[in-house]
Structure formats: structure tokens, C-alpha cells
Write a protein that holds these residues in place. Structure first.
Motif, PDB file in Angstrom:
ATOM      1  N   LEU A 269       0.840  -1.202   0.000  1.00 23.08           N
ATOM      2  CA  LEU A 269       0.000   0.000   0.000  1.00 23.08           C
ATOM      3  C   LEU A 269       0.868   1.242   0.000  1.00 23.08           C
ATOM      4  N   THR A 270       0.381   2.291  -0.626  1.00 20.97           N
ATOM      5  CA  THR A 270       1.116   3.552  -0.601  1.00 20.97           C
ATOM      6  C   THR A 270       0.860   4.299   0.699  1.00 20.97           C
ATOM      7  N   GLN A 271      -0.300   4.065   1.307  1.00 19.65           N
ATOM      8  CA  GLN A 271      -0.670   4.700   2.576  1.00 19.65           C
ATOM      9  C   GLN A 271      -1.142   3.599   3.526  1.00 19.65           C
ATOM     10  N   PRO A 272      -0.389   3.283   4.575  1.00 19.24           N
ATOM     11  CA  PRO A 272      -0.808   2.213   5.479  1.00 19.24           C
ATOM     12  C   PRO A 272      -2.097   2.554   6.214  1.00 19.24           C
ATOM     13  N   LEU A 273      -2.864   1.533   6.484  1.00 27.09           N
ATOM     14  CA  LEU A 273      -4.089   1.693   7.255  1.00 27.09           C
ATOM     15  C   LEU A 273      -3.764   1.856   8.729  1.00 27.09           C
ATOM     16  N   THR A 274      -4.588   2.615   9.433  1.00 21.64           N
ATOM     17  CA  THR A 274      -4.463   2.638  10.887  1.00 21.64           C
ATOM     18  C   THR A 274      -4.867   1.257  11.397  1.00 21.64           C
ATOM     19  N   ALA A 275      -4.561   0.953  12.638  1.00 24.06           N
ATOM     20  CA  ALA A 275      -4.928  -0.347  13.203  1.00 24.06           C
ATOM     21  C   ALA A 275      -6.439  -0.593  13.122  1.00 24.06           C
ATOM     22  N   PRO A 276      -7.295   0.384  13.489  1.00 27.08           N
ATOM     23  CA  PRO A 276      -8.739   0.153  13.341  1.00 27.08           C
ATOM     24  C   PRO A 276      -9.165  -0.069  11.888  1.00 27.08           C
ATOM     25  N   GLN A 277      -8.550   0.639  10.962  1.00 29.22           N
ATOM     26  CA  GLN A 277      -8.862   0.441   9.546  1.00 29.22           C
ATOM     27  C   GLN A 277      -8.415  -0.946   9.080  1.00 29.22           C
ATOM     28  N   PHE A 278      -7.285  -1.394   9.593  1.00 29.01           N
ATOM     29  CA  PHE A 278      -6.778  -2.728   9.272  1.00 29.01           C
ATOM     30  C   PHE A 278      -7.785  -3.786   9.728  1.00 29.01           C
ATOM     31  N   VAL A 279      -8.260  -3.655  10.954  1.00 27.03           N
ATOM     32  CA  VAL A 279      -9.249  -4.598  11.483  1.00 27.03           C
ATOM     33  C   VAL A 279     -10.522  -4.548  10.643  1.00 27.03           C
ATOM     34  N   GLU A 280     -10.928  -3.367  10.246  1.00 24.74           N
ATOM     35  CA  GLU A 280     -12.120  -3.219   9.400  1.00 24.74           C
ATOM     36  C   GLU A 280     -11.918  -3.901   8.044  1.00 24.74           C
ATOM     37  N   ALA A 281     -10.719  -3.802   7.484  1.00 21.81           N
ATOM     38  CA  ALA A 281     -10.420  -4.477   6.222  1.00 21.81           C
ATOM     39  C   ALA A 281     -10.513  -5.994   6.386  1.00 21.81           C
ATOM     40  N   VAL A 282     -10.039  -6.501   7.506  1.00 24.68           N
ATOM     41  CA  VAL A 282     -10.150  -7.936   7.784  1.00 24.68           C
ATOM     42  C   VAL A 282     -11.618  -8.311   7.965  1.00 24.68           C
ATOM     43  N   ALA A 283     -12.379  -7.469   8.646  1.00 20.89           N
ATOM     44  CA  ALA A 283     -13.813  -7.724   8.831  1.00 20.89           C
ATOM     45  C   ALA A 283     -14.516  -7.823   7.482  1.00 20.89           C
ATOM     46  N   THR A 284     -14.174  -6.926   6.573  1.00 18.74           N
ATOM     47  CA  THR A 284     -14.767  -6.954   5.241  1.00 18.74           C
ATOM     48  C   THR A 284     -14.366  -8.227   4.493  1.00 18.74           C
ATOM     49  N   ALA A 285     -13.094  -8.582   4.559  1.00 15.51           N
ATOM     50  CA  ALA A 285     -12.608  -9.785   3.875  1.00 15.51           C
ATOM     51  C   ALA A 285     -13.280 -11.052   4.402  1.00 15.51           C
ATOM     52  N   LEU A 286     -13.540 -11.083   5.698  1.00 16.43           N
ATOM     53  CA  LEU A 286     -14.155 -12.261   6.316  1.00 16.43           C
ATOM     54  C   LEU A 286     -15.676 -12.173   6.368  1.00 16.43           C
ATOM     55  N   ASP A 287     -16.220 -11.010   5.993  1.00 13.43           N
ATOM     56  CA  ASP A 287     -17.661 -10.758   6.085  1.00 13.43           C
ATOM     57  C   ASP A 287     -18.151 -11.047   7.505  1.00 13.43           C
ATOM     58  N   THR A 288     -17.508 -10.369   8.448  1.00  8.56           N
ATOM     59  CA  THR A 288     -17.823 -10.564   9.860  1.00  8.56           C
ATOM     60  C   THR A 288     -17.868  -9.214  10.568  1.00  8.56           C
ATOM     61  N   ALA A 289     -18.296  -9.234  11.803  1.00  5.74           N
ATOM     62  CA  ALA A 289     -18.383  -8.008  12.610  1.00  5.74           C
ATOM     63  C   ALA A 289     -16.994  -7.603  13.105  1.00  5.74           C
ATOM     64  N   PRO A 290     -16.780  -6.302  13.338  1.00  8.11           N
ATOM     65  CA  PRO A 290     -15.475  -5.836  13.812  1.00  8.11           C
ATOM     66  C   PRO A 290     -14.942  -6.562  15.061  1.00  8.11           C
ATOM     67  N   PRO A 291     -15.765  -6.880  16.073  1.00  8.33           N
ATOM     68  CA  PRO A 291     -15.185  -7.595  17.219  1.00  8.33           C
ATOM     69  C   PRO A 291     -14.607  -8.965  16.841  1.00  8.33           C
ATOM     70  N   SER A 292     -15.277  -9.667  15.938  1.00 14.60           N
ATOM     71  CA  SER A 292     -14.752 -10.965  15.483  1.00 14.60           C
ATOM     72  C   SER A 292     -13.481 -10.774  14.672  1.00 14.60           C
ATOM     73  N   ALA A 293     -13.464  -9.720  13.860  1.00 13.84           N
ATOM     74  CA  ALA A 293     -12.267  -9.430  13.068  1.00 13.84           C
ATOM     75  C   ALA A 293     -11.109  -9.028  13.965  1.00 13.84           C
ATOM     76  N   ARG A 294     -11.389  -8.297  15.028  1.00 10.59           N
ATOM     77  CA  ARG A 294     -10.341  -7.902  15.983  1.00 10.59           C
ATOM     78  C   ARG A 294      -9.732  -9.140  16.625  1.00 10.59           C
ATOM     79  N   TRP A 295     -10.583 -10.076  17.000  1.00  8.52           N
ATOM     80  CA  TRP A 295     -10.118 -11.346  17.587  1.00  8.52           C
ATOM     81  C   TRP A 295      -9.260 -12.104  16.584  1.00  8.52           C
TER      82      TRP A 295
END
Length: 131
Positions: A63-89
Motif C-alpha cells: 500500500l502507498t498509505q498504510p491503514l491505521t490499526a482500526p482500519q486494518f481490522v475493518e479491512a479484515v472484517a470486510t474480507a471475512l464478512d464478519t463483525a469488527p469484534p470478530s475481526a479484531r479477535w
């Protein structure tokens, strides 16, 4: 370590019910991380992982601009099609296991490439500088 060993470690650490679930989580977090880790650290981490995991990590375009940690978790949530708490875990589970594999020195260099806020995802304490 084999791919199956790594999946089993993620399954146990994350308390996932199946290897398939652990594998999905592992792939999603590795793909997201691959966009953030570059240079020598990316090469070293890839070399420590099973070939399948290394391919997922190395296959991500930096990436040219790294995601913040919360944005990173949100990207994982989107990839997994899950809620942010599950993605954080999921994110914390995978990154903590990767940190154990990488060791303190390499994990520290990886964290130095990332914006503040990632340390906890890697199972590390992030101390704020004294004011």
C-alpha cells in the motif's frame, strides 16, 4: 513448520471450531498484512512461514498509505464478512502467532513500519513517549 501446523496453531489460539475457519482467518490477515510489510522484513517473515502462508503474504501489493490499526481490522472484517469484534479477535490471534514465529527483533522492525496502534494486535505493549 507446515501450513497445517500453522493452521492448527491459529485454530487453537483463536478457539476456532474447524481448520477451515482458521485457514480463512489466516489467509485474510496475511493478505492484509502483506500490503503493509515491505522490504527486508517482508522477505524475512515470508521465509519463516510455510510456503503457502508466505505466498499469501508476498502476493499482496504494498500500500502507498498504510491503514491505521482500526482500519486494518475493518479491512479484515470486510474480507471475512464478519463483525469488527470478530475481526479484531481474528487479527490479534494471527498477528500474535506471527510475532511468536518472527521473534522479538523482527516483530519490532515490522511494528516500526506500521502506524502507532498495531502493537496490541501483535500481542505487544505499546508505550507512549513521556510528555
Amino acid at each position: 513448520m507446515t501450513w497445517h501446523d500453522l493452521v492448527r496453531r491459529i485454530r487453537a489460539a483463536g478457539r476456532y471450531t474447524t481448520d477451515g475457519e482458521a485457514e480463512d482467518v489466516l489467509r485474510a490477515v496475511l493478505a492484509a498484512l502483506g500490503g503493509h510489510v515491505t522490504g527486508e522484513e517482508r522477505c524475512e517473515l515470508t521465509a519463516l512461514l510455510p510456503p503457502e502462508a508466505g505466498a499469501v503474504l508476498a502476493g499482496s501489493i504494498p500500500l502507498t498509505q498504510p491503514l491505521t490499526a482500526p482500519q486494518f481490522v475493518e479491512a479484515v472484517a470486510t474480507a471475512l464478512d464478519t463483525a469488527p469484534p470478530s475481526a479484531r479477535w481474528a487479527t490479534g490471534t494471527v498477528l500474535t502467532e506471527l510475532a511468536q514465529t518472527a521473534g522479538e527483533e523482527l516483530t519490532g522492525r515490522i511494528l516500526a513500519q506500521l502506524p502507532r496502534g498495531y502493537a496490541l494486535l501483535f500481542g505487544r505493549v505499546e508505550l507512549a513517549p513521556a510528555a
